[in-house]
Design a protein around this motif. Structure first.
Motif, short mmCIF file in Angstrom:
data_model
loop_
_atom_site.label_atom_id
_atom_site.label_comp_id
_atom_site.label_asym_id
_atom_site.label_seq_id
_atom_site.Cartn_x
_atom_site.Cartn_y
_atom_site.Cartn_z
N GLN A 1 -5.04 -88.12 -13.41
CA GLN A 1 -5.74 -88.48 -12.18
C GLN A 1 -4.75 -88.62 -11.01
O GLN A 1 -5.00 -88.13 -9.90
CB GLN A 1 -6.51 -89.80 -12.36
N GLN A 2 -3.62 -89.28 -11.27
CA GLN A 2 -2.59 -89.43 -10.23
C GLN A 2 -2.00 -88.07 -9.85
O GLN A 2 -1.74 -87.80 -8.67
CB GLN A 2 -1.50 -90.36 -10.73
N ALA A 3 -1.78 -87.25 -10.87
CA ALA A 3 -1.18 -85.94 -10.61
C ALA A 3 -2.09 -85.08 -9.75
O ALA A 3 -1.63 -84.40 -8.82
CB ALA A 3 -0.87 -85.24 -11.93
N LEU A 4 -3.37 -85.09 -10.05
CA LEU A 4 -4.30 -84.30 -9.25
C LEU A 4 -4.37 -84.82 -7.82
O LEU A 4 -4.35 -84.04 -6.86
CB LEU A 4 -5.70 -84.35 -9.86
N ALA A 5 -4.45 -86.14 -7.67
CA ALA A 5 -4.55 -86.73 -6.33
C ALA A 5 -3.33 -86.40 -5.48
O ALA A 5 -3.44 -86.25 -4.26
CB ALA A 5 -4.73 -88.24 -6.45
N SER A 6 -2.17 -86.26 -6.13
CA SER A 6 -0.96 -85.97 -5.37
C SER A 6 -0.73 -84.47 -5.17
O SER A 6 0.26 -84.07 -4.58
CB SER A 6 0.26 -86.58 -6.08
N GLY A 7 -1.65 -83.65 -5.69
CA GLY A 7 -1.56 -82.21 -5.45
C GLY A 7 -0.64 -81.45 -6.38
O GLY A 7 -0.19 -80.35 -6.04
N ARG A 8 -0.36 -82.00 -7.56
CA ARG A 8 0.58 -81.33 -8.46
C ARG A 8 0.10 -79.94 -8.89
O ARG A 8 0.91 -79.08 -9.21
CB ARG A 8 0.82 -82.19 -9.71
N LEU A 9 -1.22 -79.73 -8.92
CA LEU A 9 -1.75 -78.43 -9.35
C LEU A 9 -2.15 -77.53 -8.19
O LEU A 9 -2.53 -76.38 -8.40
CB LEU A 9 -2.97 -78.63 -10.26
N ASP A 10 -2.07 -78.04 -6.99
CA ASP A 10 -2.56 -77.27 -5.84
C ASP A 10 -1.88 -75.91 -5.76
O ASP A 10 -0.66 -75.79 -5.92
CB ASP A 10 -2.30 -78.04 -4.55
N GLY A 11 -2.69 -74.89 -5.51
CA GLY A 11 -2.16 -73.54 -5.35
C GLY A 11 -1.94 -72.79 -6.63
O GLY A 11 -1.57 -71.60 -6.59
N LYS A 12 -2.14 -73.44 -7.76
CA LYS A 12 -1.90 -72.79 -9.05
C LYS A 12 -3.24 -72.43 -9.69
O LYS A 12 -4.13 -73.27 -9.78
CB LYS A 12 -1.12 -73.72 -9.99
N PRO A 13 -3.40 -71.21 -10.18
CA PRO A 13 -4.63 -70.88 -10.92
C PRO A 13 -4.71 -71.75 -12.18
O PRO A 13 -3.69 -72.08 -12.79
CB PRO A 13 -4.45 -69.40 -11.28
N LEU A 14 -5.93 -72.10 -12.57
CA LEU A 14 -6.15 -72.98 -13.72
C LEU A 14 -7.14 -72.34 -14.68
O LEU A 14 -8.22 -71.90 -14.27
CB LEU A 14 -6.67 -74.33 -13.26
N LEU A 15 -6.77 -72.29 -15.95
CA LEU A 15 -7.67 -71.88 -17.02
C LEU A 15 -7.73 -73.04 -18.01
O LEU A 15 -6.70 -73.46 -18.53
CB LEU A 15 -7.15 -70.62 -17.72
N ALA A 16 -8.92 -73.57 -18.24
CA ALA A 16 -9.07 -74.74 -19.11
C ALA A 16 -10.33 -74.61 -19.93
O ALA A 16 -11.30 -73.97 -19.51
CB ALA A 16 -9.10 -76.02 -18.28
N ARG B 1 -6.89 -61.13 -24.71
CA ARG B 1 -6.66 -60.25 -23.56
C ARG B 1 -7.02 -60.95 -22.26
O ARG B 1 -6.33 -60.77 -21.25
CB ARG B 1 -7.48 -58.97 -23.74
N ALA B 2 -8.08 -61.75 -22.30
CA ALA B 2 -8.44 -62.51 -21.10
C ALA B 2 -7.35 -63.51 -20.75
O ALA B 2 -7.00 -63.70 -19.58
CB ALA B 2 -9.77 -63.24 -21.33
N ALA B 3 -6.79 -64.17 -21.78
CA ALA B 3 -5.72 -65.14 -21.53
C ALA B 3 -4.47 -64.45 -21.00
O ALA B 3 -3.81 -64.95 -20.07
CB ALA B 3 -5.40 -65.89 -22.83
N ALA B 4 -4.12 -63.31 -21.59
CA ALA B 4 -2.94 -62.58 -21.13
C ALA B 4 -3.11 -62.11 -19.69
O ALA B 4 -2.18 -62.18 -18.87
CB ALA B 4 -2.66 -61.39 -22.05
N SER B 5 -4.32 -61.67 -19.37
CA SER B 5 -4.60 -61.26 -18.00
C SER B 5 -4.47 -62.43 -17.04
O SER B 5 -3.92 -62.28 -15.93
CB SER B 5 -6.02 -60.68 -17.92
N PHE B 6 -4.95 -63.60 -17.46
CA PHE B 6 -4.82 -64.79 -16.60
C PHE B 6 -3.36 -65.12 -16.34
O PHE B 6 -2.97 -65.43 -15.21
CB PHE B 6 -5.53 -65.99 -17.23
N VAL B 7 -2.54 -65.06 -17.38
CA VAL B 7 -1.11 -65.35 -17.22
C VAL B 7 -0.48 -64.38 -16.23
O VAL B 7 0.35 -64.74 -15.39
CB VAL B 7 -0.39 -65.29 -18.58
N ALA B 8 -0.88 -63.10 -16.32
CA ALA B 8 -0.26 -62.07 -15.49
C ALA B 8 -0.80 -62.03 -14.06
O ALA B 8 -0.05 -61.77 -13.12
CB ALA B 8 -0.45 -60.71 -16.15
N THR B 9 -2.10 -62.32 -13.90
CA THR B 9 -2.72 -62.09 -12.60
C THR B 9 -3.40 -63.31 -12.01
O THR B 9 -3.79 -63.29 -10.84
CB THR B 9 -3.78 -60.98 -12.72
#
Length: 239
Positions: A53-68, A207-215
């Motif tokens: 929660q603290q990490a998100l609020a401080s923007g630690r993930l901002d600008g990074k694509p996320l697959l979860a 293949r979907a995961a590999a594509s996410f890592v690459a693109t």
């Protein structure tokens, strides 16, 4: 050992010792209905970790694509073969949930009504899957998507045709598919005897995961960016 270099000190600990100590800690902290202590990833500097929660609020993930994502039946890995959980009464299960979250008793009753064909153990397993895994995953994804960042979410639903332990799509069941390493799990209860369908799903997900890592985008049909208000944007795999 008091070393100032915590990372080096941890790397020097033999893996078998680390696992044995973790098992001892888990036994000491375990409570009925809980998995303790889980090894949560941390989005913070080493030695001064932050909650997610603290990490998100401080923007630690901002600008990074996320697959979860999560599996559909995460907690069966911990509960399905536990005789104490399987024999639990509705009152006992309701009490466990009430002690974990505000409105827990009401949440148990709502879930029990929705899963009217399930014993109390099944209801508790569903709720704990949500509390321990799914709720947090969707909260992270929802926050990230609301900030305008690329976000993709999946739920892994594949259940082996022969499922004697009744695990369903249990915790970690997605890993052989995510990495397309199905043959590395011989005789695994969560995988069963690999079918043509399972192998095809492994190729699709890896293949979907590999594509996410690459693109930054998973290459798979009908996998849309996540929108918290639209459950249809959660990609169901192996349903």
């Amino acid at each position: 050992d008091g070393s100032a270099d915590l990372l080096a000190a941890l790397r020097a600990v033999p893996a078998d010792q680390l696992l044995a100590d973790y098992q001892q800690l888990a036994q000491h902290l375990a409570r009925p209905g809980n998995v303790a202590p889980p090894m949560y990833p941390v989005l913070g500097s080493f030695g001064i970790p932050a909650t997610w929660q603290q990490a998100l609020a401080s923007g630690r993930l901002d600008g990074k694509p996320l697959l979860a994502g999560t599996t559909r039946n995460e907690m069966t890995a911990f509960f399905a073969l536990n005789p104490r959980i399987q024999a639990i009464s509705a009152d006992q299960a309701r009490s466990i949930v009430a002690g974990q979250v505000d409105g827990g008793a009401e949440r148990f009753d709502r879930t029990a009504a929705r899963l009217a064909d399930q014993a109390p153990a099944g209801v508790l397993t569903e709720i704990e899957t949500e509390l321990v895994f799914r709720d947090g995953t969707l909260a992270i994804a929802g926050h990230h998507a609301a900030g305008g960042h690329a976000t993709y979410v999946y739920q892994f639903d594949y259940t082996p045709p022969d499922d004697p332990a009744r695990l369903g799509a249990t915790h970690c069941a997605d890993l052989p598919f995510f990495f397309d390493t199905i043959d590395a799990y011989p005789a695994s209860p969560m995988l069963g005897e690999p079918t043509t369908e399972a192998r095809s799903l492994g190729r699709t997900l890896s293949r979907a995961a590999a594509s996410f890592v690459a693109t930054g985008r998973p290459a798979a049909d009908r996998w849309y960016p996540y929108e918290p208000s639209s459950p249809a944007t959660i990609r169901h795999l192996g349903a």
